[in-house]
Design a protein around this motif. Structure first.
Motif, PDB file in Angstrom:
ATOM      1  N   ASP A  21       6.022 -51.867  -2.918  1.00  0.00           N
ATOM      2  CA  ASP A  21       7.065 -51.077  -3.504  1.00  0.00           C
ATOM      3  C   ASP A  21       8.206 -51.248  -2.823  1.00  0.00           C
ATOM      4  O   ASP A  21       9.550 -50.702  -3.154  1.00  0.00           O
ATOM      5  N   ARG A  22       8.378 -51.725  -1.509  1.00  0.00           N
ATOM      6  CA  ARG A  22       9.629 -52.056  -0.878  1.00  0.00           C
ATOM      7  C   ARG A  22       9.870 -53.405  -0.331  1.00  0.00           C
ATOM      8  O   ARG A  22      10.962 -53.648   0.145  1.00  0.00           O
ATOM      9  N   THR A  23       9.024 -54.256  -0.822  1.00  0.00           N
ATOM     10  CA  THR A  23       9.202 -55.759  -0.551  1.00  0.00           C
ATOM     11  C   THR A  23       8.885 -56.582  -1.570  1.00  0.00           C
ATOM     12  O   THR A  23       8.024 -56.063  -2.539  1.00  0.00           O
ATOM     13  N   ASP A  24       9.790 -57.644  -1.647  1.00  0.00           N
ATOM     14  CA  ASP A  24       9.622 -58.647  -2.950  1.00  0.00           C
ATOM     15  C   ASP A  24       8.409 -59.537  -2.330  1.00  0.00           C
ATOM     16  O   ASP A  24       8.380 -60.115  -1.366  1.00  0.00           O
ATOM     17  N   VAL A  25       7.330 -59.561  -3.228  1.00  0.00           N
ATOM     18  CA  VAL A  25       6.005 -60.305  -2.959  1.00  0.00           C
ATOM     19  C   VAL A  25       5.798 -61.242  -3.948  1.00  0.00           C
ATOM     20  O   VAL A  25       5.821 -60.811  -5.017  1.00  0.00           O
TER      21      VAL A  25
ATOM     22  N   VAL B 145      11.566 -35.780  12.337  1.00  0.00           N
ATOM     23  CA  VAL B 145      11.043 -37.142  12.191  1.00  0.00           C
ATOM     24  C   VAL B 145       9.769 -37.073  12.246  1.00  0.00           C
ATOM     25  O   VAL B 145       9.133 -36.733  13.330  1.00  0.00           O
ATOM     26  N   GLU B 146       8.931 -37.782  11.656  1.00  0.00           N
ATOM     27  CA  GLU B 146       7.243 -37.834  11.806  1.00  0.00           C
ATOM     28  C   GLU B 146       7.018 -39.553  11.752  1.00  0.00           C
ATOM     29  O   GLU B 146       7.478 -40.027  10.779  1.00  0.00           O
ATOM     30  N   THR B 147       6.135 -39.983  12.513  1.00  0.00           N
ATOM     31  CA  THR B 147       5.664 -41.307  12.444  1.00  0.00           C
ATOM     32  C   THR B 147       4.276 -41.336  12.919  1.00  0.00           C
ATOM     33  O   THR B 147       3.809 -40.420  13.797  1.00  0.00           O
ATOM     34  N   THR B 148       3.671 -42.389  12.557  1.00  0.00           N
ATOM     35  CA  THR B 148       2.350 -42.560  13.424  1.00  0.00           C
ATOM     36  C   THR B 148       2.292 -44.129  14.105  1.00  0.00           C
ATOM     37  O   THR B 148       2.308 -44.868  13.427  1.00  0.00           O
ATOM     38  N   PHE B 149       2.262 -44.151  15.678  1.00  0.00           N
ATOM     39  CA  PHE B 149       2.578 -45.331  15.932  1.00  0.00           C
ATOM     40  C   PHE B 149       1.198 -46.052  15.925  1.00  0.00           C
ATOM     41  O   PHE B 149       1.299 -47.259  16.560  1.00  0.00           O
ATOM     42  N   ASP B 150       0.176 -45.421  15.648  1.00  0.00           N
ATOM     43  CA  ASP B 150      -1.170 -46.524  15.734  1.00  0.00           C
ATOM     44  C   ASP B 150      -0.708 -47.562  14.460  1.00  0.00           C
ATOM     45  O   ASP B 150      -1.936 -48.328  14.313  1.00  0.00           O
ATOM     46  N   GLN B 151       0.083 -47.499  13.614  1.00  0.00           N
ATOM     47  CA  GLN B 151       0.419 -48.578  12.711  1.00  0.00           C
ATOM     48  C   GLN B 151       0.616 -49.780  13.388  1.00  0.00           C
ATOM     49  O   GLN B 151       0.518 -50.865  12.792  1.00  0.00           O
ATOM     50  N   ILE B 152       1.076 -49.896  14.489  1.00  0.00           N
ATOM     51  CA  ILE B 152       1.348 -51.261  15.379  1.00  0.00           C
ATOM     52  C   ILE B 152       0.619 -51.450  16.539  1.00  0.00           C
ATOM     53  O   ILE B 152      -0.112 -50.344  17.105  1.00  0.00           O
TER      54      ILE B 152
ATOM     55  N   GLU C 252       6.812 -47.558   9.912  1.00  0.00           N
ATOM     56  CA  GLU C 252       7.028 -46.513   8.879  1.00  0.00           C
ATOM     57  C   GLU C 252       7.484 -45.245   9.418  1.00  0.00           C
ATOM     58  O   GLU C 252       6.390 -44.753  10.203  1.00  0.00           O
ATOM     59  N   TYR C 253       8.277 -44.533   9.058  1.00  0.00           N
ATOM     60  CA  TYR C 253       8.555 -43.182   9.458  1.00  0.00           C
ATOM     61  C   TYR C 253       9.010 -42.191   8.088  1.00  0.00           C
ATOM     62  O   TYR C 253       9.594 -42.794   7.311  1.00  0.00           O
TER      63      TYR C 253
ATOM     64  N   ILE D 172      11.024 -49.475   9.536  1.00  0.00           N
ATOM     65  CA  ILE D 172      12.162 -50.202  10.756  1.00  0.00           C
ATOM     66  C   ILE D 172      11.400 -50.835  11.577  1.00  0.00           C
ATOM     67  O   ILE D 172      10.197 -51.157  11.607  1.00  0.00           O
ATOM     68  N   VAL D 173      11.983 -52.054  12.231  1.00  0.00           N
ATOM     69  CA  VAL D 173      11.656 -52.792  13.151  1.00  0.00           C
ATOM     70  C   VAL D 173      12.069 -52.568  14.271  1.00  0.00           C
ATOM     71  O   VAL D 173      13.484 -51.902  14.722  1.00  0.00           O
ATOM     72  N   PRO D 174      11.576 -53.074  15.597  1.00  0.00           N
ATOM     73  CA  PRO D 174      12.229 -52.732  16.956  1.00  0.00           C
ATOM     74  C   PRO D 174      13.801 -53.354  16.971  1.00  0.00           C
ATOM     75  O   PRO D 174      14.024 -54.455  16.669  1.00  0.00           O
ATOM     76  N   GLY D 175      14.407 -52.561  17.625  1.00  0.00           N
ATOM     77  CA  GLY D 175      15.911 -52.619  18.022  1.00  0.00           C
ATOM     78  C   GLY D 175      16.787 -52.331  16.908  1.00  0.00           C
ATOM     79  O   GLY D 175      18.033 -52.402  17.100  1.00  0.00           O
ATOM     80  N   GLU D 176      16.159 -52.062  15.410  1.00  0.00           N
ATOM     81  CA  GLU D 176      17.160 -51.815  14.240  1.00  0.00           C
ATOM     82  C   GLU D 176      17.694 -50.270  14.333  1.00  0.00           C
ATOM     83  O   GLU D 176      16.680 -49.532  14.783  1.00  0.00           O
TER      84      GLU D 176
END
Length: 634
Positions: A77-81, A456-463, A557-558, A434-438
């Motif tokens: 839904d957010r990427t051309d695949v 803001v809310e996120t789950t860092f166990d995604q990475i 994702e956040y 988002i990706v690191p540095g962005e």
């Protein structure tokens, strides 16, 4: 023989419709593309060896189906695949080799929202046949003419050679498009691993091992990462002078310009008139970075002088209040900002027809390099103090329970003030990747008398947190791009899981700048109503190696929710200026915002007479040609 009237009318109607469409196209500017995730093509191995039952209690193909289905559901839904698979359509005998080595199927190039079609095809795969990896890579790359990301999943070595598949990957990587090839080996032997590592190495990607559905899912998620999106300024460039005596004069209608700022002071001369006040903000424009170790420090400072100031040692004698950025060591992150506001011209030792702006940079951050910096200038007349109103007491807590419990919808954030994604001030919950540095930019109106509340809310166990660390950094900026102090600053760093609240809980009031309020005179306090900005930066901790624009980075994702709290009050009234745009009834923030939008779209609008009218003429010519051809036929 003449055609029936109904048919002639139908032809005329079709031609008229075509004319309207062509005309509408020729007169309409093309919408600018939004920044999205990198277009990704998944290449699945569907050869006979994928029937092996050694992938965590299931066959390799079933593990691949499960992992790729989960990935597509997560990103489609957010990427051309798109999807490519090889094998499945031939036998495996010597007689089948020729056809088997051409057995590559492309379901479709990268597109959005096609999850059901891709998943249905994946679930129908029945492995058999050969492993034509080289042809699969070549055919898949043709679906990415402007570049993108290929993720190859294979359980064995290519058996349709020559050409050597590593050489094929190298040729594709050097073909002039921004192509990245990532590979995943599913229970591969050493020879196959070496081949897949070579493909990823020359393809600018990464290699990962997988043994079952979960490890394959993790590897696919990492491989389907993207490069960072960054902002490159195309604002008119006006470099300053190294001495105030040679200061570069700025036109009175200049509101935004770019400069390359060295590690010494630079000066500009700004014409002013009696009764006028000006505010200036300087914001650095740099590529995203993850460096947090050994990158040095920076001090960014802004001052406003009269012509006599250096002579008498009265530096900044036209400065009413300033905010100087000073970030040493680990503090260097996000957008570097310095801002300053002048005294009222004609009073308080600021009786002059020109103010000299000095922007200085010191410290060893990006040592020896000029830093592109955008400078915003805003002018407004004398404020009617009776219209300022009172500053109410700030609130000490934030209650976003209801808004935070709502369902988030995905948005594409901007990379700068001019492209910021709009948020509903009533309390809109959004999500983004988002990706690191962005850095991501958001905008929402917060009027005089209102506060900004956000979380803001996120789950860092995604990475894999050991790879790049876990840290989100939040900044807020006023309509004139001056950074605003956030309350709950410590919790604005989302360095663990859960909801983190922040905001400015002092209502917006011009009293924060024009008279000594309970907060004191400060540019860090919210003094200007209108569009406020939030900047979210993903900056990991403890990094001594940087990333580049071609690196594939893990996505995070956040969710973000923000609202304008409280009832708005009437804006302050500013006197008209003879050479400036603000009126007696319009707050300067609204005028500045309109002018910033105008500045951002100036290039597009200036091309209208030539480009779009030209396209209109071409479209009209095609229509006339069609009419002429039809008439000759009739």
């Amino acid at each position: 023989m003449s055609q029936p009237l109904s048919k002639r009318l139908s032809i005329r109607k079709a031609l008229a419709s075509a004319f309207i469409v062509a005309l509408a196209f020729s007169l309409s500017p093309v919408a600018k593309a939004q920044a999205n995730e990198t277009p990704t093509m998944i290449v699945l191995d569907n050869s006979g060896s994928m029937t092996a039952q050694d992938a965590g209690g299931q066959t390799r193909i079933d593990a691949a189906k499960q992992a790729s289905t989960q990935l597509i559901n997560d990103i489609s839904d957010r990427t051309d695949v798109g999807l490519t698979y090889y094998g499945g359509n031939t036998g495996e005998t010597e007689a089948d080799v020729e056809m088997g080595c051409q057995d590559v199927t492309i379901l479709g190039g990268p597109s959005r929202g096609n999850a059901d079609t891709l998943i249905d095809t994946i679930n129908s795969l029945q492995p058999r046949g050969f492993t034509p990896i080289g042809k699969a890579l070549t055919d898949t790359a043709a679906e990415l003419p402007e570049g993108g990301n290929i993720v190859l999943v294979s359980d064995g070595i290519a058996n349709c050679t020559p050409p050597d598949v590593c050489e094929v990957a190298q040729e594709l990587a050097q073909s002039g498009i921004n192509l990245v090839i990532n590979t995943i080996g599913l229970n591969v032997d050493p020879a196959a691993r070496e081949e897949l590592e070579c493909i990823a190495g020359v393809g600018g990607g990464t290699y990962a091992d997988a043994s079952d559905a979960q490890s394959l899912t993790d590897a696919l998620t990492r491989a389907a990462s993207r490069q960072y999106n960054s902002y490159t300024s195309d604002v008119t460039k006006i470099d300053g002078a190294s001495e105030q005596s040679a200061a570069v004069e700025i036109d009175e209608d200049t509101e935004l310009f770019l400069t390359d700022l060295p590690q010494e002071s630079r000066f500009w001369k700004i014409p002013v008139e009696p009764g006028e006040t000006i505010s200036v903000s300087a914001n650095t424009v740099t590529d995203p970075t993850v460096l947090t170790m050994g990158q040095g420090g920076i001090k960014l400072e802004a001052q406003l002088h009269t012509e006599e100031a250096p002579q008498y040692g009265l530096r900044g004698r036209c400065t009413r209040v300033s905010f100087d950025n000073f970030k040493p060591g680990l503090g260097v992150r996000g957008i570097q900002n310095a801002s300053v506001a002048s005294k009222e011209v004609g009073t308080n030792n600021c009786d002059t027809d020109a103010i000299y702006l000095e922007i200085s940079r010191s410290g060893d951050y990006l040592n020896g390099q000029d830093i592109p910096t955008e400078i915003t200038i805003e002018r407004f007349g004398k404020v009617d103090e009776s219209t300022i109103g009172n500053v109410t007491e700030e609130h000490s807590s934030v209650d976003l329970t209801e808004a935070a419990a709502s369902e988030a919808h995905p948005v594409t954030p901007g990379q700068w003030f001019t492209s910021a994604a709009d948020l509903d001030p009533a309390g809109e919950k959004v999500s983004s990747i988002i990706v690191p540095g962005e850095t991501h930019f958001y905008a929402l109106p917060v009027d005089y008398g209102q506060e900004l509340r956000a979380a803001v809310e996120t789950t860092f166990d995604q990475i894999d947190s050991s790879a790049l660390g876990t840290h989100l950094y939040i900044q807020a900026f006023s309509p004139n791009r001056a950074e605003i102090e956030l309350t709950n600053r410590d919790t604005s760093y989302a360095d663990d899981n859960g909801l983190k609240t922040f905001g400015f809980f002092t209502p917006v009031s011009a009293a924060n700048l024009f008279e000594k309020s309970s907060q004191g005179i400060s540019l860090r306090s919210p003094w200007q109503g209108g569009t406020q900005y939030l900047a979210v930066t993903y900056l990991p901790s403890g990094q001594d190696e940087d990333v580049s624009a071609t690196d594939q980075l893990p996505t995070l994702e956040y969710e973000l929710v923000a609202e304008a709290f409280g009832d708005p009050v009437d804006p302050p009234v500013f006197a008209s200026l003879t050479g400036a745009t603000p009126s007696t009834s319009t707050p300067p923030s609204d005028v500045a915002e309109d002018e910033q939008i105008s500045e951002a779209t100036e290039e597009d609008s200036s091309s209208f007479p030539i480009v779009w009218i030209g396209l209109g003429v071409i479209g009209l010519g095609i229509i006339i040609g069609l009419i002429f051809a039809l008439r000759r036929k009739n």
